[in-house]
Every structure is written in C-alpha cells, then in structure tokens.
Enzyme design. Structure first.
Site, PDB file in Angstrom:
ATOM      1  N   LYS A 140      18.951  -1.747  -1.244  1.00 43.25           N
ATOM      2  CA  LYS A 140      19.939  -0.840  -0.656  1.00 43.25           C
ATOM      3  C   LYS A 140      20.871  -1.603   0.289  1.00 43.25           C
ATOM      4  O   LYS A 140      20.446  -2.492   1.033  1.00 43.25           O
ATOM      5  CB  LYS A 140      19.217   0.271   0.105  1.00 43.25           C
ATOM      6  CG  LYS A 140      20.128   1.360   0.657  1.00 43.25           C
ATOM      7  CD  LYS A 140      19.323   2.398   1.417  1.00 43.25           C
ATOM      8  CE  LYS A 140      20.219   3.505   1.961  1.00 43.25           C
ATOM      9  NZ  LYS A 140      19.453   4.513   2.737  1.00 43.25           N
TER      10      LYS A 140
ATOM     11  N   SER B 270      19.937   8.988   1.047  1.00 46.48           N
ATOM     12  CA  SER B 270      21.092   8.119   0.921  1.00 46.48           C
ATOM     13  C   SER B 270      20.879   6.909   0.007  1.00 46.48           C
ATOM     14  O   SER B 270      21.828   6.208  -0.311  1.00 46.48           O
ATOM     15  CB  SER B 270      21.519   7.622   2.310  1.00 46.48           C
ATOM     16  OG  SER B 270      20.480   6.867   2.925  1.00 46.48           O
TER      17      SER B 270
ATOM     18  N   SER C 157      15.611   9.665   2.843  1.00 47.47           N
ATOM     19  CA  SER C 157      16.567   8.900   2.042  1.00 47.47           C
ATOM     20  C   SER C 157      15.952   8.001   0.987  1.00 47.47           C
ATOM     21  O   SER C 157      16.665   7.464   0.143  1.00 47.47           O
ATOM     22  CB  SER C 157      17.470   8.069   2.956  1.00 47.47           C
ATOM     23  OG  SER C 157      18.360   8.898   3.659  1.00 47.47           O
TER      24      SER C 157
END
Length: 616
Positions: free
Chosen positions: A204, A281, A305
């Site tokens: 990420k 996210s 997330s």
C-alpha cells in the site's frame, strides 16, 4: 439504556460541485464552525462527552458507579491513548509455553498444505498461492524473472486500458527486474534466500518502502523513503519481490477506495458491467490479490482499511494486535495497524509470522511489551493448551455473539453469518450471548481520534494552496478533524479506556472469540455522479465500518475471510472474528476450520489474470 445503541451517522450525501462548495464552506471561520457544531449535535457528540465524564471502569456488565477491584469507591475513567494490553503474569507464562511448544518454523509453515477455500469450479479455477510460485521456481517450470516480466506487462496494459481505475500506482521496473534476475540465479544455484524468494507482492502507498514514494494517494505529497520499516525488512530477508505500490483512498480516511488522482479500482467480482467499489482505504492491495495479480499484498488499517476491502473483494485480511506488526506511523498513530492481505489462510498466517514482532526503535517501546510471536493454536490444531488435538473439532471454543449487532446488517449478510455460526456449533463450539455496550460512544471516540490525528499530520497542507489539490471528501474529513475541542478529544480517550476495560474483561472471563459480519452489506456501487469531485457519504462510510471500530480503538486482532456470495450480484460476503490481544494464532486456527462454510467454494472473479500461465 438499550443494549445496542449504535445509530447511523446523520449527514447528507454530497457530490459534484455541491460537495466542492461544502468543503470550502467548512474552511470558513464562522460559517464552518456553525455547520460542524450542528453536525456534532445531530450525531450526539455532547452525549459522548457526558458519558465519558460520568462513567467508571470495571468488570463486564458493571459499568456505572461500580466499585474498584478492592471493593473501594468507583474508579473514574482515565484517558488511554495507546491501546497497549499489558499482560498478567499468567498470560505471559501461557504465551511463553505456547511459543516453546510450537516454535515458529517458517519452512514448515510454508511447506504445509494450503488451507484453501474449495473451488466452485473444481479442477478449473483456484487462486495461485505462495507455494505455487515457489514450487514452480524449484522445478524450473517458470522463473521469478518470467513472472515479473508478465506482471509488469499486465500492469502496464491495465493502466493503458483503465486509466480511471489504477490498481498499481508506482513501479520501479528496472530495479524489480534486477531483483528478479538475482532470485532466478539463486534458484538455479540452489542458494534460496528464504520461504518467499521470488514471490511477488504489492505494498500500500502509505507503507514506507525503499525505492518508492509515500504519497497517501495525493498529488502533492512525495516523501522519499531512506529506510525500510522492520516488517518490510523481514519480508525482504525472505526474498520477496516488491512489485510496487498500490492505490489507496486519498489520505487513507475513506472506506470506498475512491481516488480522483489515480482513478478508483474496480471490484474484481463486479459481474454486471457496473463499477463496484473495492472498499478502502487499502483498495489497490485488495483488488490486486482478488484478481490474481499477486498472492500477497500489504495493507494498513486505521478503521477497517485492511478488513473492509478484503471483505468486499472476498480475500483474507488480518489486522493484528496493536504494535504486533511494528511500524511507527504519524497517520492515525494510535489506531493504525499494518497487516497482510492474501487469497488463503495459510499465506496470511505465513506473512504474519514473518512480519510480526517487536521493534527496537518503536515509539515509547510499545511493541516490546508483547509476548513472543507464535501460531500455537494454528500449528497444533488446539484452541487452548489443555484441549485435545483434533483437526476437525472446535470443542469448547466460546464464541461471543452480540445478536442485535449481527442483525444490524442486510438480510443476505445475516443469513450467511448465521450459517457460519451453525457450522462452528457442529464442530463443537458453543455460543455465548454478549453485549458490546455504548457502541455509539465508542464509534464517535474513534472518529474523533483518527480525524484529529490525520489533521495534525496534514494541517499545513490543509491551510496552504494544497487545499485545492485535495479531493473535496478529504477536505471535509480534515475539517471535521480540525473541529474537535480538547475536551472532546480527551473524552474520546476516556471512552477508549472504557472500551479497553470491557473488552479485556470479556476475553478474560466469558469468550475466546467474538464473531460478526465483516461488513453489513456487499460492495457499494460507484455512481456516475462522483466522477468529477467524488462524494462524501458519511452514512455509507460509517455503515461499512460498523463492525470494525472496536478492533482499532482497543487494539485487539481481527481476521476477515469470505463465507458466501450474494445471489443477485455475486459479490462476496465475509465474516469477521476477533480475539484477545496477541491471540492471532487462535484466529487462524478458527479460520482454518471455516472453509466448508463457503458453499460451492471460491468463485472466479470477473476480472482475473493468470500470472503462472497454466490454463485455468
């Protein structure tokens, strides 16, 4: 007070130029303050502050005016900022015994049979696992260099075709190819670096990794990384090939995965031509694993997330105990957790075993207050030390069930969750009715905490010309973070203390795990009206976080995995299980017994790439 008091966030859905205007109004000194105070009152923030000032800590089921453990006067709540569980001597000794009885053996973990969810298309489709990659490298049927070249071509082609839905946002192709060549040579000379040698993974955006920028999904942040964080170092020591960075919801404070700059990834399971959100996210990481681009990706979880996108994309996602996977981070630092996202239980467990453990330079040495890393229950097939070993039994496992909370979901999700409960009962587990009181206050406390921490990180950008470069939804979230008073923030930490006392007592005296849906619905559809400015839909955002917040505010570990698909859309439905601090081994053990819940097995995603090249 009702046992279940969680209410939906009350705020209108805004999009387009109206959202842009609203985000600018919130920045104005007088008008913005008035609007934000009205939103607070409508969502009962004053009641949360009042609750924090009058509540006391104590045993589960005794919350107001109770005596302390010595029979004295009621003990008022003290604020708690970092959710570090300090073990008792008995807990410490238990973990020491578990680690000694089942020491971590990465080679044995990697060589064990994969705990795959069965395929609905027998002999036609299944996700490629880490061991599929390494076994093919060993027999020479494919090399790391060939795999990397194929992934680079796939990513470049996807980005050409789908410029508005990027999954991978950064790749250093030359460096990646050099590392793949080195891995290929190691296999040819039988000098393998570790159990992940040559295995491609994605990371990420917000996770610091040498060779890649940290941008938080924005156009103006471009932080260079001079040193890998410890979990990345540990993965590299095992030979992983970091393909690049994945897309994320801008500044990491949203649950859909929307990103105006890079485009919003599509859920690989969307089959009707519509664009369904991946969840956020950690949107790009979830999509990459679900579509088969890599067998493992890393995400970060401040309010679901990792778990929300893993759930909506039908993969396995772990939010470990706070600081179990060490990472100093200014992004939501008291609620932030880093963890693996994989397409099967074994690979998630293996990645966790590699990444977990204390860090010498950890802030205030919080990560050093943990027991040795182990996977005792998972390795021994025993949920506790004294239970009998039985691969097919969960006899005596106490599963906490908060019925009102579970039922606060769409019918298809409730049905799938109840079917999972029935499965565990057949394996010998027992259900224990529980309550998670004051969830409304707990959710507000989390919202205050994470938005305040985010604003403290990005304040200078919010106040500068970078304001116009932020997505309007991000501006709204930062405006909310700016609005909290010191008394509201302090009250939130008192509520965290309350939640921590309750959850610790619950696991100590009543249950072994807590079971719930992962999300109350399947992946929401991305509407056409969000293309220009995005959307602010706090009701939808809070709904997707409905079962997530306790884990972030109190730091307990949580694991999600798929248990069904929606009859109409074929979108995944997932389950969440949570355990006491430091008991990730128990989560993996229970998940290991869960593969038969998924009727018909894993479905092939509508968007799928076959990296290893076999005919699937």
């Amino acid at each position: 007070m009702p046992l279940y008091n969680l209410e939906a966030v009350k705020a209108p859905r805004l999009y387009g130029v109206f959202l842009d205007l609203f985000s600018r109004l919130l920045r104005l000194p007088i008008i913005g303050t008035i609007i934000l105070e009205l939103i607070k009152k409508k969502n009962k923030v004053p009641q949360m502050v009042h609750f924090a000032t009058r509540s006391h800590c104590g045993r589960e089921g005794e919350y107001d005016g109770l005596l302390d453990s010595n029979g004295g006067q009621p003990q008022p709540l003290l604020p708690l900022y970092y959710p570090i569980h300090e073990m008792t001597q008995d807990e410490h000794m238990m973990h020491q015994r578990m680690a000694k009885e089942a020491p971590l053996d990465l080679k044995a973990l990697a060589a064990a049979d994969v705990v795959q969810f069965p395929s609905s298309e027998e002999d036609i489709f299944r996700h490629w696992t880490i061991s599929d990659y390494t076994s093919r490298y060993l027999d020479g049927s494919i090399t790391p260099s060939q795999v990397v070249d194929k992934i680079i071509n796939i990513v470049e082609e996807m980005n050409r075709r789908n410029q508005n839905s990027s999954i991978v946002t950064q790749m250093n192709t030359k460096e990646l190819q050099l590392q793949a060549e080195e891995s290929t040579k190691r296999y040819q000379t039988n000098n393998i670096l570790g159990v992940l040698d040559g295995v491609p993974i994605l990371v990420k955006d917000e996770i610091p990794t040498i060779g890649h920028l940290v941008t938080l999904g924005t156009s103006f942040l471009s932080n260079h990384v001079e040193k890998d964080i410890l979990p990345i170092i540990k993965l590299k020591q095992q030979g992983v090939l970091i393909v690049g960075k994945t897309n994320q919801h801008e500044i990491g404070i949203g649950t859909t995965g929307f990103n105006l700059l890079h485009g919003t990834p599509k859920n690989p399971y969307g089959r009707d031509g519509r664009h369904y959100y991946t969840g956020g996210s950690s949107s790009g990481s979830a999509a990459a694993v679900a579509m088969g681009l890599v067998p493992l990706a890393l995400g970060a979880d401040g309010g679901g997330s990792i778990r929300i996108p893993s759930s909506l994309c039908g993969i396995v996602g772990l939010k470990a105990t706070y600081k179990r996977v060490a990472m100093d981070c200014s992004v939501g630092c008291s609620v932030f957790h880093m963890g693996p996202m994989a397409n099967n239980i074994k690979d998630a467990a293996l990645a966790y075993a590699i990444m977990a453990g204390e860090a010498e330079n950890d802030h205030r040495h919080h990560s050093q207050k943990q027991p040795p890393v182990h996977l005792h229950a998972y390795v021994t097939n025993r949920y506790k030390e004294s239970s009998d070993s039985d691969n097919f039994s969960l006899k005596g496992l106490r599963i906490g069930i908060f019925h009102e909370h579970i039922n606060d979901a769409e019918d298809n999700v409730v049905r799938a969750t109840k079917r999972a409960i029935e499965h565990y009962l057949r394996l010998g587990a027992e259900t224990v009715p529980i309550t998670l009181p004051h969830l409304q206050e707990i959710h507000l406390a989390h919202g205050i905490t994470i938005t305040t921490e985010m604003f403290s990180l990005l304040e200078e950008h919010y106040q500068s010309t970078h304001f116009d470069e932020l997505c309007p939804e991000s501006r709204v979230s930062l405006a909310i973070g700016r609005s909290w008073s010191s008394s509201e923030f302090l009250a939130a930490q008192k509520v965290r203390s309350y939640a921590m006392h309750h959850i610790e007592d619950l696991f100590k005296n009543k249950v072994d795990i807590i079971l719930s849906p992962a999300t109350p619905c399947t992946a929401p559809m991305m509407r056409d009206d969000v293309a220009s400015h995005g959307e602010s839909n706090l009701s939808e955002t809070s709904a997707l976080m409905r079962y997530m917040i306790h884990g972030n505010l109190t730091g307990i570990p949580a694991l999600v995995f798929p248990i069904a698909y929606d009859d109409e859309t074929s979108l995944p439905i997932s389950l969440q299980i949570q355990a006491a601090h430091w008991r990730e081994d128990l989560l993996f053990h229970v998940a290991r017994q869960s593969k038969d819940i998924l009727r018909g097995g894993v479905a092939r995603p509508a968007l799928y790439v076959d990296v290893l090249g076999d005919k699937q």
